[in-house]
Design a protein around this motif. Structure first.
Motif: not given
Length: 395
Positions: A133-144
């Motif tokens: 299992v990869r846990f992906v915590f992503q930055p900048a969904e809000e337009g970035g």
């Protein structure tokens, strides 16, 4: 690996209290796109404390955790949460309100991050599954476009993945009601602006100049016809005008030399997306030519349409049904007009994106408004969903 219910998660009151405190701490300290330094540190340290292998800095502030099951298996799946906040001044009045002026978690990414952290803790305590299992915590969904930045930084090369799952709270939807669909689920988003330019002149003598306001007016009156006349009625698309500017309010007798018209276009298929911008450009240039002015068209390509794959939608449906029941599971929902950069992942590998209701009771508010706050009652529901996705895929 057996399925889990929200009630089983909620029964661990100390765990829920701990995760709620983390969620509210993140809420009180919002960080906008690519500035999620504090939040990503909380995430990385939490995962490391669970014994999960952690990679920091992907896509600038992204974090990836890797957990291998205790049974042999080759398949790897990824679960994604977004971490960024918005440039909005909070007006909720809750004790954990934003401590950062002009910024707040008005979309619930604080909750998304917390639910995935909580699922990681439960899975790490008993990794009774076959695979990774990869846990992906992503930055900048809000337009970035943080998803695209993680991909460009080598997300799937560094962490080979067979399928990816993502989710969002459903504002104003009944608590725990999951919706998704096979195929296009969220729309492509393209912002555009047209600058009509002439010479302008005196309002009493328009014949002595060239008037861009006439061209802009004709364009605005006709732009809606692009969808009604150039898009098949079985497709869905919209073009909306959101900003018009020209001249000075204090000088109504002066014809401006420039008029700016700006808006957005939404669609679900690449062919329709291209057709909208082609026709919009042609219309703007035609209106300009007819009025002896010029038109400069600029297009800001946003996120592509998010297209869910059938097998992964079925997995998500079974996972939520196992935890919350069939009455709260809809895998044939209508597409929605919002856009999501999770779409970039789905251009690379199969996956599914879902919405799970944040609650529609008193005090509920829509996302991207000063009154919005994530509903902590959704935490055990989201945790059960993530765990059941793992059970379905790797169990």
């Amino acid at each position: 690996m057996k399925h889990t219910t929200p009630e089983e998660i909620a029964a661990d009151t100390a765990f829920i209290e701990k995760m709620t405190a983390i969620r509210r701490d993140i809420h009180a300290h919002p960080e906008t796109s690519f500035e999620e330094v504090r939040t990503s540190a909380i995430v990385a340290e939490f995962l490391e404390g669970l014994g999960i292998e952690v990679h920091r800095g992907l896509g600038k502030t992204g974090v990836v955790g890797t957990l291998k099951g205790k049974r042999p298996g080759q398949k790897a799946i990824a679960l994604r949460a977004d971490m960024d906040a918005l440039h909005i001044t909070e007006d909720t009045g809750v004790p954990h309100s934003s401590q950062v002026p002009g910024k707040m978690h008005a979309c619930g990414h604080d909750g998304h991050t917390t639910m995935l952290l909580a699922a990681a803790e439960k899975l790490a305590a008993d990794p009774d599954f076959a695979g990774t299992v990869r846990f992906v915590f992503q930055p900048a969904e809000e337009g970035g476009g943080g998803a695209n930045e993680m991909i460009k930084d080598g997300l799937f090369e560094l962490f080979p993945t067979d399928a990816i799952y993502g989710g969002h709270n459903g504002p104003m939807d009944p608590l725990g009601r999951m919706t998704t669909r096979v195929g296009p689920y969220t729309s492509a988003c393209d912002d555009w602006e047209v600058t009509f330019e002439g010479t302008g002149g005196h309002g009493a003598s328009p014949h002595k100049g060239t008037d861009p306001t006439v061209a802009a007016g004709q364009f605005m009156a006709a732009v809606g016809n692009i969808v009604s006349r150039k898009v098949d009625l079985t497709d869905w698309a919209v073009i909306s005008i959101g900003h018009v500017a020209g001249g000075e309010r204090q000088s109504p007798n002066i014809i401006p030399a420039k008029v700016l018209v700006a808006g957005t276009a939404r669609s679900y298929r690449p062919e329709v997306r291209e057709a909208l911008m082609t026709e919009l450009t042609r219309l703007a240039e035609g209106c300009a030519m007819a009025n002896n002015v010029t038109a400069k068209v600029e297009i800001d390509r946003g996120y592509p349409p998010l297209v869910n794959s059938a097998d992964e939608v079925a997995v998500a449906g079974r996972a939520h049904t196992a935890g919350a029941g069939v009455a709260l599971t809809d895998t044939k929902a209508s597409a929605i007009g919002a856009s999501e950069d999770f779409a970039y992942y789905l251009e690379k590998i199969p996956g599914a994106y879902v919405s799970i209701g944040n609650g529609d009771g008193p005090g509920a508010a829509f996302v991207h408004t000063p009154k919005f706050d994530f509903n902590d009652d959704l935490i055990p529901i989201g945790v059960a969903f993530w765990m059941n996705v793992v059970a379905e895929e790797l169990g």
